[in-house]
Design a protein around this motif. Structure first.
Motif, mmCIF file in Angstrom:
data_model
loop_
_atom_site.group_PDB
_atom_site.id
_atom_site.type_symbol
_atom_site.label_atom_id
_atom_site.label_comp_id
_atom_site.label_asym_id
_atom_site.label_seq_id
_atom_site.Cartn_x
_atom_site.Cartn_y
_atom_site.Cartn_z
ATOM 1 N N ASP A 20 44.761 4.645 16.894
ATOM 2 C CA ASP A 20 44.595 5.847 17.714
ATOM 3 C C ASP A 20 43.128 6.056 18.059
ATOM 4 O OD1 ASP A 20 43.450 7.093 15.287
ATOM 5 O OD2 ASP A 20 45.522 7.234 14.624
ATOM 6 N N GLY A 21 42.897 6.885 19.059
ATOM 7 C CA GLY A 21 41.526 7.222 19.469
ATOM 8 C C GLY A 21 40.697 6.004 19.822
ATOM 9 N N ASP A 22 39.480 5.998 19.347
ATOM 10 C CA ASP A 22 38.573 4.882 19.626
ATOM 11 C C ASP A 22 39.013 3.592 18.940
ATOM 12 O OD1 ASP A 22 37.026 6.636 21.067
ATOM 13 O OD2 ASP A 22 35.666 7.098 19.397
ATOM 14 N N ASN A 23 39.922 3.720 17.988
ATOM 15 C CA ASN A 23 40.370 2.551 17.229
ATOM 16 C C ASN A 23 41.545 1.829 17.890
ATOM 17 O OD1 ASN A 23 39.953 0.967 14.857
ATOM 18 N ND2 ASN A 23 41.829 1.823 13.989
ATOM 19 N N LEU A 24 42.113 2.408 18.950
ATOM 20 C CA LEU A 24 43.301 1.847 19.578
ATOM 21 C C LEU A 24 43.052 0.445 20.130
ATOM 22 C CD1 LEU A 24 46.207 2.081 20.517
ATOM 23 C CD2 LEU A 24 45.395 3.304 22.558
ATOM 24 N N ARG A 25 41.934 0.278 20.808
ATOM 25 C CA ARG A 25 41.625 -1.023 21.399
ATOM 26 C C ARG A 25 41.475 -2.100 20.318
ATOM 27 N NH1 ARG A 25 36.523 -2.268 25.520
ATOM 28 N NH2 ARG A 25 36.973 -4.490 25.810
ATOM 29 N N ASN A 26 40.764 -1.763 19.249
ATOM 30 C CA ASN A 26 40.585 -2.705 18.153
ATOM 31 C C ASN A 26 41.913 -3.033 17.467
ATOM 32 O OD1 ASN A 26 37.806 -2.940 18.466
ATOM 33 N ND2 ASN A 26 37.370 -1.215 17.087
ATOM 34 N N ALA A 27 42.788 -2.018 17.392
ATOM 35 C CA ALA A 27 44.092 -2.228 16.759
ATOM 36 C C ALA A 27 44.923 -3.232 17.548
ATOM 37 C CB ALA A 27 44.831 -0.896 16.644
ATOM 38 N N LYS A 28 44.907 -3.094 18.862
ATOM 39 C CA LYS A 28 45.670 -4.034 19.701
ATOM 40 C C LYS A 28 45.101 -5.448 19.591
ATOM 41 C CE LYS A 28 47.356 -0.693 23.104
ATOM 42 N NZ LYS A 28 47.338 -0.260 24.528
ATOM 43 N N LYS A 29 43.780 -5.535 19.508
ATOM 44 C CA LYS A 29 43.133 -6.845 19.356
ATOM 45 C C LYS A 29 43.505 -7.469 18.006
ATOM 46 C CE LYS A 29 38.575 -9.031 19.034
ATOM 47 N NZ LYS A 29 37.114 -8.802 18.927
ATOM 48 N N THR A 30 43.521 -6.629 16.961
ATOM 49 C CA THR A 30 43.876 -7.117 15.633
ATOM 50 C C THR A 30 45.323 -7.607 15.605
ATOM 51 O OG1 THR A 30 42.333 -5.596 14.577
ATOM 52 C CG2 THR A 30 44.096 -6.471 13.199
ATOM 53 N N GLN B 99 48.641 -14.662 16.437
ATOM 54 C CA GLN B 99 48.196 -16.058 16.533
ATOM 55 C C GLN B 99 48.226 -16.739 15.163
ATOM 56 O OE1 GLN B 99 44.336 -15.690 18.329
ATOM 57 N NE2 GLN B 99 45.138 -15.184 20.364
ATOM 58 N N ILE B 100 47.840 -15.990 14.141
ATOM 59 C CA ILE B 100 47.844 -16.547 12.789
ATOM 60 C C ILE B 100 49.263 -16.865 12.338
ATOM 61 C CG2 ILE B 100 47.354 -16.026 10.351
ATOM 62 C CD1 ILE B 100 45.016 -14.269 11.430
ATOM 63 N N LEU B 101 50.213 -15.982 12.680
ATOM 64 C CA LEU B 101 51.597 -16.154 12.241
ATOM 65 C C LEU B 101 52.239 -17.414 12.783
ATOM 66 C CD1 LEU B 101 52.802 -12.437 12.470
ATOM 67 C CD2 LEU B 101 52.602 -13.813 10.386
ATOM 68 N N HIS B 102 51.744 -17.921 13.922
ATOM 69 C CA HIS B 102 52.290 -19.166 14.483
ATOM 70 C C HIS B 102 52.056 -20.348 13.547
ATOM 71 C CE1 HIS B 102 53.717 -17.707 18.281
ATOM 72 N NE2 HIS B 102 52.542 -17.182 18.615
ATOM 73 N N LEU B 103 51.090 -20.213 12.662
ATOM 74 C CA LEU B 103 50.748 -21.305 11.746
ATOM 75 C C LEU B 103 51.498 -21.202 10.416
ATOM 76 C CD1 LEU B 103 46.864 -21.144 12.258
ATOM 77 C CD2 LEU B 103 48.494 -22.609 13.476
ATOM 78 N N LEU B 104 52.245 -20.119 10.229
ATOM 79 C CA LEU B 104 52.920 -19.877 8.960
ATOM 80 C C LEU B 104 54.433 -20.029 9.076
ATOM 81 C CD1 LEU B 104 50.970 -16.671 7.807
ATOM 82 C CD2 LEU B 104 50.448 -19.058 7.279
ATOM 83 N N GLN B 105 55.047 -20.327 7.943
ATOM 84 C CA GLN B 105 56.504 -20.419 7.883
ATOM 85 C C GLN B 105 57.108 -19.024 8.017
ATOM 86 O OE1 GLN B 105 58.061 -23.342 7.493
ATOM 87 N NE2 GLN B 105 60.172 -22.644 7.267
ATOM 88 N N PRO B 106 58.153 -18.847 8.857
ATOM 89 C CA PRO B 106 58.783 -17.525 8.990
ATOM 90 C C PRO B 106 59.370 -17.047 7.661
ATOM 91 C CG PRO B 106 59.498 -19.004 10.742
ATOM 92 C CD PRO B 106 58.763 -19.840 9.752
ATOM 93 N N ALA B 107 59.290 -15.765 7.418
ATOM 94 C CA ALA B 107 59.809 -15.210 6.169
ATOM 95 C C ALA B 107 61.330 -15.227 6.135
ATOM 96 C CB ALA B 107 59.307 -13.779 5.988
ATOM 97 N N THR B 108 61.943 -15.085 7.308
ATOM 98 C CA THR B 108 63.404 -15.064 7.418
ATOM 99 C C THR B 108 63.854 -16.094 8.444
ATOM 100 O OG1 THR B 108 63.452 -12.696 6.884
ATOM 101 C CG2 THR B 108 65.414 -13.625 7.947
ATOM 102 N N PRO B 109 64.752 -16.999 8.078
ATOM 103 C CA PRO B 109 65.229 -18.024 9.022
ATOM 104 C C PRO B 109 65.801 -17.403 10.294
ATOM 105 C CG PRO B 109 65.967 -18.524 6.794
ATOM 106 C CD PRO B 109 65.361 -17.167 6.738
ATOM 107 N N GLY B 110 65.364 -17.924 11.436
ATOM 108 C CA GLY B 110 65.868 -17.432 12.714
ATOM 109 C C GLY B 110 65.164 -16.197 13.241
ATOM 110 N N TRP B 111 64.194 -15.713 12.506
ATOM 111 C CA TRP B 111 63.474 -14.493 12.910
ATOM 112 C C TRP B 111 61.991 -14.792 13.034
ATOM 113 C CZ3 TRP B 111 63.978 -9.694 14.761
ATOM 114 C CH2 TRP B 111 62.942 -8.785 14.596
ATOM 115 N N THR B 112 61.401 -14.322 14.138
ATOM 116 C CA THR B 112 59.959 -14.462 14.343
ATOM 117 C C THR B 112 59.269 -13.174 13.911
ATOM 118 O OG1 THR B 112 60.301 -15.958 16.223
ATOM 119 C CG2 THR B 112 58.135 -14.928 16.012
ATOM 120 N N THR B 113 58.378 -13.285 12.953
ATOM 121 C CA THR B 113 57.669 -12.106 12.446
ATOM 122 C C THR B 113 56.919 -11.414 13.582
ATOM 123 O OG1 THR B 113 57.386 -13.166 10.296
ATOM 124 C CG2 THR B 113 55.964 -11.292 10.776
ATOM 125 N N ARG B 114 57.116 -10.115 13.697
ATOM 126 C CA ARG B 114 56.508 -9.355 14.795
ATOM 127 C C ARG B 114 55.261 -8.605 14.321
ATOM 128 N NH1 ARG B 114 61.647 -6.669 18.109
ATOM 129 N NH2 ARG B 114 62.801 -8.637 18.412
#
Length: 356
Positions: A235-245, A251-266
């Protein structure tokens, strides 16, 4: 000194037959009556959503008294047919991520939409005194006033992952009482939090802005367990940084094994202050359940969790019985000293301990 003129003379006291205290009758020891429960009435009350009866049932399960344990387990057995009709959500996060604030805001939104929400907030026990604050009802003051919400702080008592050993049974009681969304807030974040993964359907990790900085203090394993990563305080001034984070985590999650088969971690963003982003969180939960049911992961995971729970209880029982033997703790302490002095290897210590 008998000389009355002397400064050392002591005036004789007044004779009395008693010390001035009133006589009291001695209390007789009365054996505590064995607790009895009308199981049919208890089941009916819990099924009807009686929160007082539910709280008493949970207290029975958490009790260390043998009679209470027997009564609690019998009550739980009678309620088992009415369990399993909820979505179980584990929530963990880095310190300062605002877990309790998020749960209160999200819980109120769910109550407003007609859901019944149970919050099992694990409270850290002191490693020194064994005591805990149990202050979650204070931190979630508004949610605690909701008629469709039930908050049960539970001391972790040093259990792995900060999850109280009776949390699973408490969760089942809440389901029998009609709570269709169970939120389990855990202590801190770390590899030990895998314990909560083994009792929930969906595992949500709360983080703050600055993914790179956070990852330095976060084990990769915790991210591999997450079905969703939420950047909080967006929220506020932190909203832009939050979306970037959020994008960085994606991008990091693409390198990791999904926690649940058939589901892409959001990855998601939300603000408890502005009450934004929670509709997307709920949509994610809906999508997850639909996907897990289609892939047959939902029931398979729950069955696996139950068998794991049974095996863990076997280990707990063996450890409890082991130390219940008279003098066993002293023997262990003595062997530990011998090992530290170099007089025994660890393996020799074990052989000595279990020698017939």
């Amino acid at each position: 000194m008998n000389d009355k003129k002397s400064a050392l003379f002591v005036q004789p006291g007044v004779a009395a037959s008693h010390d001035g205290m009133q006589a009291t009758t001695r209390r007789k020891f009365v054996r505590r009556k064995k607790k009895e429960i009308d199981f049919d009435a208890a089941v009916a009350d819990i099924r009807a959503g009686d929160r007082i009866r539910l709280a008493k049932a949970i207290t029975l399960l958490e009790s260390s008294n043998t009679d209470d344990k027997v009564l609690g387990q019998e009550l739980l057995k009678r309620l088992l047919p009415y369990t399993g009709n909820s979505i179980r959500i584990g929530i963990t996060g880095v310190p300062g991520a605002g877990k309790s604030t998020f749960i209160e805001t999200f819980g109120k939104m769910l109550c407003d939409e007609g859901h019944k929400v149970a919050v099992l907030a694990i409270d850290p026990s002191s490693s020194v005194t064994g005591g805990s604050i149990l202050g979650d009802k204070t931190r979630m003051e508004e949610l605690s006033r909701e008629k469709n919400a039930f908050i049960r702080p539970s001391p972790s008592a040093g259990t792995l992952g900060g999850v109280h050993r009776k949390t699973r049974e408490t969760m089942l009681l809440c389901e029998a009482a009609g709570y269709d969304i169970i939120l389990i807030e855990t202590v801190g974040v770390g590899q030990s939090e895998t314990a909560v993964r083994n009792m929930v359907d969906f595992f949500l990790l709360l983080v703050l802005t600055g993914a790179g900085d956070e990852l330095q203090g976060m084990k990769k394993g915790i991210m591999e367990l997450a079905d969703g990563i939420l950047v909080h305080k967006a929220d506020g001034d932190n909203l832009r940084n939050a979306k970037k984070t959020a994008m960085e985590y994606k991008q990091i999650l693409h390198l990791l094994q999904p926690a649940t088969p058939g589901w892409t971690t959001r990855t998601l963003t939300a603000s408890s202050y502005e009450k934004t982003g929670f509709d997307k969180v709920f949509k994610t939960l809906d999508d997850f359940k639909e996907t897990a049911l289609e892939n047959h992961v939902w029931n398979e995971r729950r069955n696996s969790q139950t068998t794991d729970w049974f095996r863990q209880m076997i280990l707990d029982k063996l450890v409890d019985d082991f130390y219940a033997t008279a003098g066993r703790k002293d023997t262990v302490a003595s062997l530990e000293q011998e090992i530290l002095k170099g007089n025994l290897t660890v393996a020799q210590g074990i052989e000595t301990l279990f020698k017939p």
